[in-house]
Each structure stands twice: as C-alpha cells, then as structure tokens.
Write a protein that holds these residues in place. Sequence first.
Motif, PDB file in Angstrom:
ATOM      1  N   ASN A 189       1.201  25.160  -3.463  1.00 15.17           N
ATOM      2  CA  ASN A 189       1.903  26.343  -2.956  1.00 15.17           C
ATOM      3  C   ASN A 189       2.638  26.049  -1.650  1.00 15.17           C
ATOM      4  N   GLY A 190       3.209  24.831  -1.572  1.00 12.86           N
ATOM      5  CA  GLY A 190       3.985  24.448  -0.393  1.00 12.86           C
ATOM      6  C   GLY A 190       3.166  24.022   0.798  1.00 12.86           C
ATOM      7  N   ILE A 191       1.843  23.978   0.668  1.00 11.12           N
ATOM      8  CA  ILE A 191       0.968  23.607   1.784  1.00 11.12           C
ATOM      9  C   ILE A 191       0.355  22.243   1.502  1.00 11.12           C
ATOM     10  N   LYS A 192       0.405  21.380   2.499  1.00 13.27           N
ATOM     11  CA  LYS A 192      -0.181  20.046   2.341  1.00 13.27           C
ATOM     12  C   LYS A 192      -1.674  20.176   2.108  1.00 13.27           C
ATOM     13  N   HIS A 219       0.856  -1.179   0.000  1.00 10.85           N
ATOM     14  CA  HIS A 219       0.000   0.000   0.000  1.00 10.85           C
ATOM     15  C   HIS A 219       0.899   1.238   0.000  1.00 10.85           C
ATOM     16  N   TYR A 220       0.598   2.176  -0.875  1.00  8.88           N
ATOM     17  CA  TYR A 220       1.314   3.443  -0.919  1.00  8.88           C
ATOM     18  C   TYR A 220       0.366   4.575  -0.517  1.00  8.88           C
ATOM     19  N   ASN A 221       0.933   5.609   0.056  1.00  8.56           N
ATOM     20  CA  ASN A 221       0.177   6.819   0.378  1.00  8.56           C
ATOM     21  C   ASN A 221       0.688   7.970  -0.474  1.00  8.56           C
ATOM     22  N   LEU A 222      -0.236   8.753  -0.999  1.00  4.80           N
ATOM     23  CA  LEU A 222       0.113   9.902  -1.815  1.00  4.80           C
ATOM     24  C   LEU A 222      -0.367  11.166  -1.108  1.00  4.80           C
ATOM     25  N   VAL A 223       0.523  12.151  -1.022  1.00  2.00           N
ATOM     26  CA  VAL A 223       0.212  13.426  -0.384  1.00  2.00           C
ATOM     27  C   VAL A 223       0.398  14.538  -1.408  1.00  2.00           C
ATOM     28  N   LEU A 224      -0.593  15.411  -1.509  1.00  2.47           N
ATOM     29  CA  LEU A 224      -0.538  16.532  -2.436  1.00  2.47           C
ATOM     30  C   LEU A 224      -0.137  17.810  -1.709  1.00  2.47           C
ATOM     31  N   PHE A 225       0.622  18.662  -2.408  1.00  2.07           N
ATOM     32  CA  PHE A 225       1.014  19.965  -1.888  1.00  2.07           C
ATOM     33  C   PHE A 225       0.648  21.027  -2.916  1.00  2.07           C
ATOM     34  N   PRO A 270      -4.008  21.601 -11.231  1.00  2.00           N
ATOM     35  CA  PRO A 270      -2.998  21.300 -12.260  1.00  2.00           C
ATOM     36  C   PRO A 270      -1.563  21.532 -11.787  1.00  2.00           C
ATOM     37  N   ASP A 271      -1.358  22.535 -10.919  1.00  2.00           N
ATOM     38  CA  ASP A 271       0.004  22.842 -10.481  1.00  2.00           C
ATOM     39  C   ASP A 271       0.358  22.182  -9.152  1.00  2.00           C
ATOM     40  N   ALA A 272      -0.433  21.223  -8.709  1.00  2.00           N
ATOM     41  CA  ALA A 272      -0.160  20.548  -7.437  1.00  2.00           C
ATOM     42  C   ALA A 272       1.075  19.659  -7.577  1.00  2.00           C
ATOM     43  N   ARG A 273       1.781  19.523  -6.473  1.00  2.00           N
ATOM     44  CA  ARG A 273       2.934  18.618  -6.412  1.00  2.00           C
ATOM     45  C   ARG A 273       2.580  17.447  -5.508  1.00  2.00           C
ATOM     46  N   TYR A 274       2.981  16.235  -5.929  1.00  2.00           N
ATOM     47  CA  TYR A 274       2.666  15.078  -5.100  1.00  2.00           C
ATOM     48  C   TYR A 274       3.945  14.454  -4.541  1.00  2.00           C
TER      49      TYR A 274
END
Length: 342
Positions: free
Chosen positions: A149-152, A141-147, A182-186
């Motif tokens: 503008n630097g905020i979780k 199982h993997y967990n993915l976290v989105l950020f 669209p500009d989110a970082r994971y």
Amino acid sequence: MTRLDRREYKCNHCGAVTVISDNDAERLEQLLKQVMNRQAAQSFPSKQQPNSKMIALGLAGLVFTVTLISLATLSSHHGMSSANSSATDSVNPSVDNYFAHTTVPRDRVVVSPLEWVPDGEGGTYNGLIYNHSGYAVSPPHYNLVLFHNGIKDDQSSSIPLLGTLEPGEYTPVSFRVGKAKPDARYELIQPDRIDRSIFEVAPVALQQPIMVHQPNSPSYYLVGFVQNTLKRQFSGGGLVMLYDSEGRLIGSGFGAIEDLNPGEKTKIVMNAFLLREGKEVASYEYLLDMRYKNERQSVSMQDIEQLGSATVPNRIVRVNHAQVVIAPDTNSFEPADVLRGQ
C-alpha cells in the motif's frame, strides 16, 4: 596523483586507486631519486654551478617522464579499484587468488523477474542472475525492498552461491522475507558497481554424477567425484539447479571442496532444496566453479590482462530426463554413500 605506498597511487581527479607493476615502481623510484638529488645539488651548489636554466629544464624533463609513466599506468588500469576498496587486496595473491577487479556495465548483468514462493507466514522471491557482460564477474549482492500500500515493509539481501560467473552463465538468486503479502510490490536495489572477477579457472569435470532424493523431504543431492588431473592445487564448489517438466526453476543447491592437490580425488555433495512441495525434478543443470591456488609471489598487470582475455568454455552441464535414485528413509543416510563401490 598521490603516492599511497610503493606500488599504489591515487588519482587526485577521481579518487581511483591503482597498483602498478614492480618494474614500473622501480623506474618511478629511480626517477624520483634523481629529481631529489638534483634538488639537493641546487641547495648546496658546487663552485662550478651549472646554468640555472639547464637545471630547470632537466628537472622538468624528469618530472614529465615520471608523469607519463604514472598516467600510462593509470589510464591502462583506471577503475581497477575505487577509493572505497582495497587495491592491495585486488592483486594480493593470498586473497582467494583474485588478481584484480574492474567493473562492468551494470545493465549487462541482469536479474530475471522474481517469482514469489510462499512458505508459512513468509517466503522467498526467486530468480536468476544472467551475465551478458562478456567478462567473468563476481556475482553481486542485491537488496530487495517490499512495499505494501505504498509503504516500505520488509527487505532482504541475496547471498551469491558462486565465486565467479563466466560470460553467458547464470546462477540462482533468492531473497527470504518474513512479511510478504500477495499484493506486495518489490523493488530490486542495484549494486553500486559490478566487479569483474579475474582469476585462473581450473577446468574440472564432475565424474559419475548421481541425483539422489530422500523420501518425505524436499532435499535432493547431486553427488559425484572430482579429481585433480592438473598440476596445481585448487578449491571451489559445485552448483546444481533443479527444473520441473515445464522448465521452471524449482530448487537449487551448492557443495564445496577445499585444497585438492594434484593427483587427489574426492567426493562432492551438492545439497538442493525444492522451492515448491510436490514438484518432481524433470531435469537439472550443474557447474563446477573451481579456481587455482595462486603460487606466484607477485602478479603483474600483463598477467591480469592475459587472464582477463582468456576464454573459458561454458561450464553449465544440462541433464534432461533426470534419473533420480531414491535414498533409504533413515536418519543415518549419507548422500555420498551411493558412491560406494563406484
């Protein structure tokens, strides 16, 4: 080492729990009883008491023998289970036929770069898990976290479709999120460990596979027959992966069967959904992940090592230039209906 149960011992150094075979457990019990009996004899000496030095040497020899057996067992199976997992489940034949779990290096099971597929306000991040470890593993199982503008922001977890992933195989992984931009970082959070999954794989083939598509829907179905020509009952499922003309994964799905006895034959339906509307299925891959129901009363460490070293042929079957049967556009349609008369 600390004894937890008749066949379970815990390493006081690292906390790992190991389960030893019945034969070794009996030997340890006999030696421990001899030690206890000799200690009792010291507490209640007879008239002809033996030399105390000889007693001490005898006890030391027995303790040394017990230690050697324990360490040999632990060293050969060290890491079979951590202190946070159940060693009994690892070798209990009634638990999905899992004989044991050891770990593999986490960098040998890798996830491809994830592709964002929007769907309304949210969407999914999709990719593939590749097993390069050289061992059969339980897909983690993997967990993915989105950020943003630097905020979780949002987070999601994956649900493996397969029970096991053989060496060289791959399986889809997907994360559903509701607030992606669209500009989110994971960031992909790696599991604490990746377990090596050891059980008896049933070599099964899909008979008369047919790909079916229902008009005006993103649903595709791979249907076919599974027949048990073996001598033991098995259960499991089938995975299908859909690709476009450029070789990109555009959909996947799964179907299951339960308790197929020797000589029996059944239908299997793998229900897949397109990730992107308007795409056409140019090719597809499928594999059957079937495992025997274990009938043994006990599983020895020798059995585990033999199963772990067994080579399993690549189960992935690729079908290029996919022929797709168009199903009737009715609510009463059942995908397995296309197998009638087959």
